[in-house]
Design a protein around this motif. Structure first.
Motif, PDB file in Angstrom:
ATOM      1  N   VAL A 181       0.856  -1.185   0.000  1.00 56.91           N
ATOM      2  CA  VAL A 181       0.000   0.000   0.000  1.00 56.91           C
ATOM      3  C   VAL A 181       0.896   1.240   0.000  1.00 56.91           C
ATOM      4  O   VAL A 181       2.062   1.185   0.361  1.00 56.91           O
ATOM      5  CB  VAL A 181      -0.924   0.037   1.236  1.00 56.91           C
ATOM      6  N   ASN A 182       0.319   2.354  -0.428  1.00 61.38           N
ATOM      7  CA  ASN A 182       1.064   3.608  -0.419  1.00 61.38           C
ATOM      8  C   ASN A 182       0.057   4.751  -0.297  1.00 61.38           C
ATOM      9  O   ASN A 182      -0.733   4.983  -1.200  1.00 61.38           O
ATOM     10  CB  ASN A 182       1.886   3.756  -1.710  1.00 61.38           C
ATOM     11  N   VAL A 183       0.080   5.453   0.823  1.00 64.00           N
ATOM     12  CA  VAL A 183      -0.931   6.480   1.057  1.00 64.00           C
ATOM     13  C   VAL A 183      -0.509   7.855   0.553  1.00 64.00           C
ATOM     14  O   VAL A 183      -1.331   8.752   0.467  1.00 64.00           O
ATOM     15  CB  VAL A 183      -1.284   6.582   2.564  1.00 64.00           C
ATOM     16  N   ASN A 184       0.786   8.051   0.211  1.00 66.70           N
ATOM     17  CA  ASN A 184       1.216   9.405  -0.149  1.00 66.70           C
ATOM     18  C   ASN A 184       2.319   9.472  -1.200  1.00 66.70           C
ATOM     19  O   ASN A 184       2.977  10.499  -1.326  1.00 66.70           O
ATOM     20  CB  ASN A 184       1.675  10.156   1.107  1.00 66.70           C
ATOM     21  N   GLY A 185       2.547   8.408  -1.948  1.00 64.10           N
ATOM     22  CA  GLY A 185       3.551   8.460  -3.006  1.00 64.10           C
ATOM     23  C   GLY A 185       4.974   8.334  -2.529  1.00 64.10           C
ATOM     24  O   GLY A 185       5.907   8.654  -3.265  1.00 64.10           O
ATOM     25  N   ALA A 186       5.182   7.848  -1.326  1.00 63.74           N
ATOM     26  CA  ALA A 186       6.533   7.695  -0.792  1.00 63.74           C
ATOM     27  C   ALA A 186       7.253   6.542  -1.480  1.00 63.74           C
ATOM     28  O   ALA A 186       6.643   5.645  -2.054  1.00 63.74           O
ATOM     29  CB  ALA A 186       6.475   7.455   0.719  1.00 63.74           C
ATOM     30  N   SER A 187       8.586   6.578  -1.409  1.00 61.10           N
ATOM     31  CA  SER A 187       9.429   5.479  -1.883  1.00 61.10           C
ATOM     32  C   SER A 187      10.277   4.992  -0.720  1.00 61.10           C
ATOM     33  O   SER A 187      10.746   5.789   0.096  1.00 61.10           O
ATOM     34  CB  SER A 187      10.345   5.935  -3.019  1.00 61.10           C
ATOM     35  N   SER A 188      10.479   3.680  -0.642  1.00 61.60           N
ATOM     36  CA  SER A 188      11.255   3.129   0.465  1.00 61.60           C
ATOM     37  C   SER A 188      12.065   1.940  -0.008  1.00 61.60           C
ATOM     38  O   SER A 188      11.770   1.318  -1.037  1.00 61.60           O
ATOM     39  CB  SER A 188      10.328   2.702   1.611  1.00 61.60           C
ATOM     40  N   PHE A 189      13.097   1.601   0.753  1.00 58.03           N
ATOM     41  CA  PHE A 189      13.843   0.369   0.544  1.00 58.03           C
ATOM     42  C   PHE A 189      13.075  -0.783   1.193  1.00 58.03           C
ATOM     43  O   PHE A 189      12.428  -0.607   2.235  1.00 58.03           O
ATOM     44  CB  PHE A 189      15.240   0.473   1.154  1.00 58.03           C
ATOM     45  N   ASN A 190      13.159  -1.958   0.581  1.00 54.71           N
ATOM     46  CA  ASN A 190      12.462  -3.145   1.067  1.00 54.71           C
ATOM     47  C   ASN A 190      13.329  -4.361   0.752  1.00 54.71           C
ATOM     48  O   ASN A 190      13.065  -5.111  -0.185  1.00 54.71           O
ATOM     49  CB  ASN A 190      11.084  -3.245   0.400  1.00 54.71           C
ATOM     50  N   PRO A 196       8.885  -2.935   4.006  1.00 55.47           N
ATOM     51  CA  PRO A 196       9.626  -1.676   4.030  1.00 55.47           C
ATOM     52  C   PRO A 196       9.958  -1.191   5.427  1.00 55.47           C
ATOM     53  O   PRO A 196      10.959  -0.496   5.616  1.00 55.47           O
ATOM     54  CB  PRO A 196       8.692  -0.700   3.303  1.00 55.47           C
ATOM     55  N   ASN A 197       9.147  -1.540   6.436  1.00 53.93           N
ATOM     56  CA  ASN A 197       9.489  -1.126   7.791  1.00 53.93           C
ATOM     57  C   ASN A 197      10.334  -2.167   8.515  1.00 53.93           C
ATOM     58  O   ASN A 197      10.544  -2.062   9.727  1.00 53.93           O
ATOM     59  CB  ASN A 197       8.235  -0.788   8.605  1.00 53.93           C
ATOM     60  N   ALA A 198      10.841  -3.164   7.785  1.00 54.20           N
ATOM     61  CA  ALA A 198      11.826  -4.100   8.332  1.00 54.20           C
ATOM     62  C   ALA A 198      13.215  -3.827   7.768  1.00 54.20           C
ATOM     63  O   ALA A 198      14.149  -4.586   8.018  1.00 54.20           O
ATOM     64  CB  ALA A 198      11.422  -5.547   8.037  1.00 54.20           C
ATOM     65  N   THR A 199      13.352  -2.755   6.984  1.00 55.81           N
ATOM     66  CA  THR A 199      14.650  -2.265   6.523  1.00 55.81           C
ATOM     67  C   THR A 199      14.852  -0.885   7.129  1.00 55.81           C
ATOM     68  O   THR A 199      14.053   0.022   6.897  1.00 55.81           O
ATOM     69  CB  THR A 199      14.706  -2.168   4.993  1.00 55.81           C
ATOM     70  N   LEU A 200      15.895  -0.721   7.920  1.00 56.51           N
ATOM     71  CA  LEU A 200      16.163   0.562   8.558  1.00 56.51           C
ATOM     72  C   LEU A 200      16.921   1.459   7.582  1.00 56.51           C
ATOM     73  O   LEU A 200      17.961   1.072   7.057  1.00 56.51           O
ATOM     74  CB  LEU A 200      16.991   0.359   9.827  1.00 56.51           C
ATOM     75  N   THR A 201      16.395   2.653   7.344  1.00 54.24           N
ATOM     76  CA  THR A 201      17.036   3.613   6.449  1.00 54.24           C
ATOM     77  C   THR A 201      17.514   4.809   7.256  1.00 54.24           C
ATOM     78  O   THR A 201      16.762   5.379   8.048  1.00 54.24           O
ATOM     79  CB  THR A 201      16.064   4.079   5.359  1.00 54.24           C
ATOM     80  N   ASP A 244      13.723  -2.336  13.566  1.00 59.99           N
ATOM     81  CA  ASP A 244      13.475  -2.166  12.128  1.00 59.99           C
ATOM     82  C   ASP A 244      14.590  -2.711  11.246  1.00 59.99           C
ATOM     83  O   ASP A 244      14.413  -2.776  10.035  1.00 59.99           O
ATOM     84  CB  ASP A 244      13.238  -0.693  11.734  1.00 59.99           C
ATOM     85  N   ALA A 245      15.728  -3.087  11.803  1.00 58.02           N
ATOM     86  CA  ALA A 245      16.849  -3.510  10.970  1.00 58.02           C
ATOM     87  C   ALA A 245      16.873  -5.026  10.789  1.00 58.02           C
ATOM     88  O   ALA A 245      17.936  -5.648  10.775  1.00 58.02           O
ATOM     89  CB  ALA A 245      18.174  -3.026  11.569  1.00 58.02           C
ATOM     90  N   VAL A 246      15.699  -5.643  10.609  1.00 61.50           N
ATOM     91  CA  VAL A 246      15.615  -7.099  10.453  1.00 61.50           C
ATOM     92  C   VAL A 246      16.302  -7.539   9.165  1.00 61.50           C
ATOM     93  O   VAL A 246      17.101  -8.472   9.150  1.00 61.50           O
ATOM     94  CB  VAL A 246      14.145  -7.547  10.467  1.00 61.50           C
TER      95      VAL A 246
END
Length: 846
Positions: A181-190, A196-201, A244-246
């Motif tokens: 899902v994406n509520v606001n057009g964000a980009s993340s590492f996965n 995406p919230n199991a990769t710490l950026t 988050d750094a799993v």
């Protein structure tokens, strides 16, 4: 090619040396007496820097595995450094304010302008600690050669990364609704597709504000022109960084001391229609003897891609947007200033404002403004991360850092029916993050293999979250305290000349975290690095990591529903009812993992580097919904633990009272506790188990040719196997290689040729096929291949023109079966509707 602001991947070597200004006279004339034995080159440089009280910068990668000869005599700092560097393949560059160590390969006509910056080590708190797991690096030069416009595109191009989770192209009906899902057009590492919230950026080693509802960092907010490099450690790192750094940690490092001004303009479009892109950027920086300041602004705008422009999207209305229209403003500032001979103040500031517009039709032959959804999302992100570093003497350093950031996501969704606006829903998400941390690092004592070094510290974080909802607002706060320690024990070093033990070192880390809504968590990590010979490095690491559930995932509330028992089991009278609960549950807690990584890095020839790593991740207590469909659940022994037969009225009242809307009646008859034969608890819980394993391989080879030309070859691939068990005793089902999950193999190979005046680059990407098992007869989605070409030419001093043709052969996604016209007719987690894209970029540097 190496250029201004990139000819060094510079890291600070000397802890004691990093804060004191260096004058030309001190380097050139002042002599001191040195008497150092043969030892590790990094240790020798550190001691010279401390004794001479100078600023000294070098790449930790350049220094690894190199030995220094004995040093004795009355020498200037410059003479001492040059003596240590003799036969090392490294060169010293000396200026009025610093000494910078660079590789001979990096020396270019503009090397005197190269930048250096403070030490930021990804994967360790100890400066100069060797990495037990491979560090994947993506430099600013790599990004420009690939024709990539933002860090979201960089993330999605990496073989180890999965495009699901958060990226602007995620469509509807794409697997689990709480994952893609994406509520606001964000980009993340996965990384690995674990989430995406199991990769710490991190940005310059610091956490930044969460975005939206899923506790992720929006990397598209960071102007790519300000980025020096990205370092990725695809290994569990909670013992170093916390939650988050799993799957690993991504550290985005900014250009440390950029001196100059540059402007860029980029235009491009997809050749099949849509996706017209404009991007404009400014980058300015000034470096002085005691500090530096960097500022970057980026504006980008892209039009939508509509289903009518793509021949594989016939199952959608032609006006449905397969990719949204987006505009974005981003501003970044980064600076550092010495406040005296022993103290440095630094800060990074980031601001982003964006808007996303998408349209979805609910019928193939009815326009979306008659029957469909019009969605607008806005986002405003702000964050500032100050830090204060001090040299305490004796090679000990202290650093205190903080962060304050907010992210506001707004907008609305309009639902149209019969040509009228049926519903208008406003969006409200708010994140506020506050963090404070302080730590020390330095040597404890010396061994023949070098100094035993330690890092330890503590801190606190607070996360406030608000989400507006028609069924009830979510307004929650999470606090946590933490403390950590890390130890580096060097057993042998090259100067000892021990056969088979060129270098051997051990690392260990331990972290304790205490949360306001969870019990204390302890995570350990152990690592070993062994170099039998100078050209071969072997590493092994083991550790445990964890991830807290997001506040939205935990506290947004559940529903309680009354239904007829005959739908959920057999043998019940017609008058019998059941109550079931479904949705988020405040009782869920941390998810936990155990990570093992084995790696090998071989450098058999100058410019050639080969890396391989095997990994295994056992991820337990994952938050999941126990049963996808409750039909017939009362007849299945596997689900007996979810069922309370003949529940008491008190239990049912408690469940109903705690639900969002009270009891929702789908039975069409009155609720009576006496006729309620079962309570089915299908609320989310820490129940699933996932296993990930695979191999990463990579190769880089840089060949020097005549006339300053260079040929660079690169290749990387990631093999992945993953599966999931939803309940203890349930069947394991595959994840990797199935639709809406990562493929079993992703690879990317590139070739770059050129010099300072021109660069030609070609990249080939491959992704293995996927199985669509949603239907009775599984369907195979074929492999996907893509070819990218870029050319960069310097047409005048400081003026560069580049042309990029991405996906030259116009590879397209494979259409998939959909149940509704509103569902996106291809797998948006693995494929993009962009198609062939042609772009032109003009850049001017002063």
């Amino acid at each position: 090619m190496l250029k201004k602001s990139h000819s060094l991947v510079a890291l600070l070597v000397g802890s004691a040396a990093c804060l004191a200004p260096l004058t030309a006279q001190a380097i050139q004339e002042q002599r001191q007496s040195y008497d150092l034995p043969a030892q590790d080159l990094g240790d020798a440089l550190r001691r010279v820097a401390a004794q001479a009280d100078i600023e000294l910068y070098a790449s930790s990668r350049d220094l690894e595995g190199k030995a220094a000869p004995p040093l004795k005599g009355d020498l200037t700092a410059r003479e001492a450094i040059e003596a240590l560097l003799k036969d090392s393949g490294l060169t010293g560059r000396f200026e009025s304010a610093s000494a910078v160590i660079i590789s001979h390969e990096a020396v270019a006509p503009d090397a005197a302008s190269a930048d250096a910056g403070p030490i930021i080590v990804t994967g360790s708190r100890i400066a100069g600690a060797p990495a037990a797991a491979p560090v994947i690096q993506v430099t600013s030069e790599d990004i420009r050669n690939a024709g990539q416009a933002d860090l979201g595109e960089v993330a999605r191009s990496l073989p180890q990364n999965f495009g699901g989770g958060h990226n602007p192209g995620i469509g509807s009906g794409q697997g689990a609704p709480n994952e893609n899902v994406n509520v606001n057009g964000a980009s993340s590492f996965n990384l690995r597709g674990i989430g995406p919230n199991a990769t710490l950026t991190l940005l310059n080693g610091n956490r930044f504000a969460y975005s939206g509802a899923s506790s992720v960092i929006d990397v598209s907010a960071i102007p790519v022109s300000a980025v020096e490099r990205i370092e990725i450690v695809a290994d569990g790192a909670s013992a170093i960084y916390g939650a988050d750094a799993v799957a690993g940690v991504v550290n985005i490092l900014l250009k440390p001391d950029y001196d100059g001004v540059s402007a860029m303009a980029r235009i491009g479009a997809s050749t099949d229609g849509g996706n017209v892109q404009q991007q404009y950027g400014l980058l300015g920086g000034k470096a002085w003897a005691s500090g530096g300041l960097l500022a970057a602004y980026d504006y980008s705008r892209s039009s939508s891609i509509r289903a009518g422009d793509r021949d594989y999207a016939g199952a959608s209305h032609p006006d449905t947007m397969l990719f949204p229209a987006i505009w974005r403003h981003s501003l970044l500032m980064s600076g550092h200033q010495t406040l005296g001979p022993d103290i440095t103040l630094a800060a990074d500031l980031l601001y982003k404002k964006s808007r996303l517009h998408s349209v979805t039709g609910y019928a193939v032959d009815v326009p979306p403004d008659q029957l469909g959804l019009d969605n607008v999302s806005t986002s405003e992100t702000f964050g500032i991360a100050p830090s204060l570093a001090a040299d305490l003497g004796g090679d000990w350093r202290f650093k205190a850092s903080g962060f304050f950031g907010t992210d506001r996501t707004g907008g609305y969704s309009d639902l149209f029916f019969g040509g009228e606006r049926l519903t208008h829903l406003d969006k409200h998400f708010f994140n506020r993050n506050l963090a404070l941390e302080a730590g020390f690092q330095g040597p404890l004592f010396s061994l023949p293999g070098g100094d035993v070094r330690i890092a330890f510290g503590a801190g606190a974080r607070r996360n406030d979250f608000f989400a507006g909802s028609l069924t009830g607002d979510v307004d929650r706060r999470r606090d946590n305290l933490f403390a950590y320690g890390e130890l580096l024990v060097p057993i042998t070093q090259p100067a000892q000349e021990i056969a088979g033990l060129h270098r051997l070192s051990l690392t260990g880390a331990l972290r304790f975290e205490d949360y306001s809504d969870a019990r204390g968590i302890v995570t350990p990590k152990l690592g070993i690095v062994w170099e039998p010979v100078a050209i071969l490095r072997l590493g092994a690491s083991w550790g445990r990591s964890f991830k807290m559930p997001t506040l939205y995932q935990q506290y947004s509330g559940y529903s309680a529903i009354l239904g007829r028992a005959s739908r959920y089991g057999t043998g019940y009278p017609e008058t019998a009812n059941i109550v079931f609960a479904a949705g988020p549950d405040s009782r869920i807690g941390p998810e936990r993992s155990e990570n093992v990584t084995l790696s090998a890095q071989l450098t058999p020839a100058r410019g050639l580097e080969l890396t391989a790593a095997w990994y295994r991740i056992d991820y337990r207590d994952r938050v999941a919904t126990p049963v996808a469909s409750l039909l017939g659940v009362l007849d299945k022994p596997l689900y007996a633990g979810l069922v309370t037969l003949n529940p008491t009225a008190a239990l049912l009242n408690e469940i109903i009272a705690g639900s969002l809307l009270g009891l929702e009646n789908s039975s069409n008859r009155p609720y009576d506790p006496a006729t309620t034969v079962a309570f089915i608890d299908n609320r989310d819980r820490n129940i699933a188990r996932q296993r990930y394993s695979g191999v990463d391989v990579s190769m880089r080879y840089r060949i020097e040719l005549d006339d300053g030309r260079e040929l660079a070859l690169s290749a990387a691939g990631s093999f992945l196997k993953s599966d999931q068990q939803l309940l203890p005793g349930a069947t394991w089902t595959p994840l990797a290689g199935t639709i809406f999950h990562p493929s079993r193999f992703r690879g990317r190979a590139g070739l770059t040729y050129g010099n300072e005046r021109f660069t030609l680059a070609a990249f080939v990407s491959h992704m293995s096929g996927l199985d669509d098992e949603r239907q009775a007869v599984p369907v195979r989605i074929p492999a996907y291949n893509m070819l990218d070409l870029t050319a960069r030419v310097q047409i005048a001093k400081g003026t560069e023109v580049s042309v990029a043709i991405l996906n030259l052969l116009n590879a397209k996604p494979t259409a998939i079966a959909t149940a509704l016209a509103s569902e996106t007719p291809f797998d948006t987690t693995n494929y993009s509707p962009t198609g062939r894209f042609a772009g032109l970029t003009v850049r001017q540097e002063w």
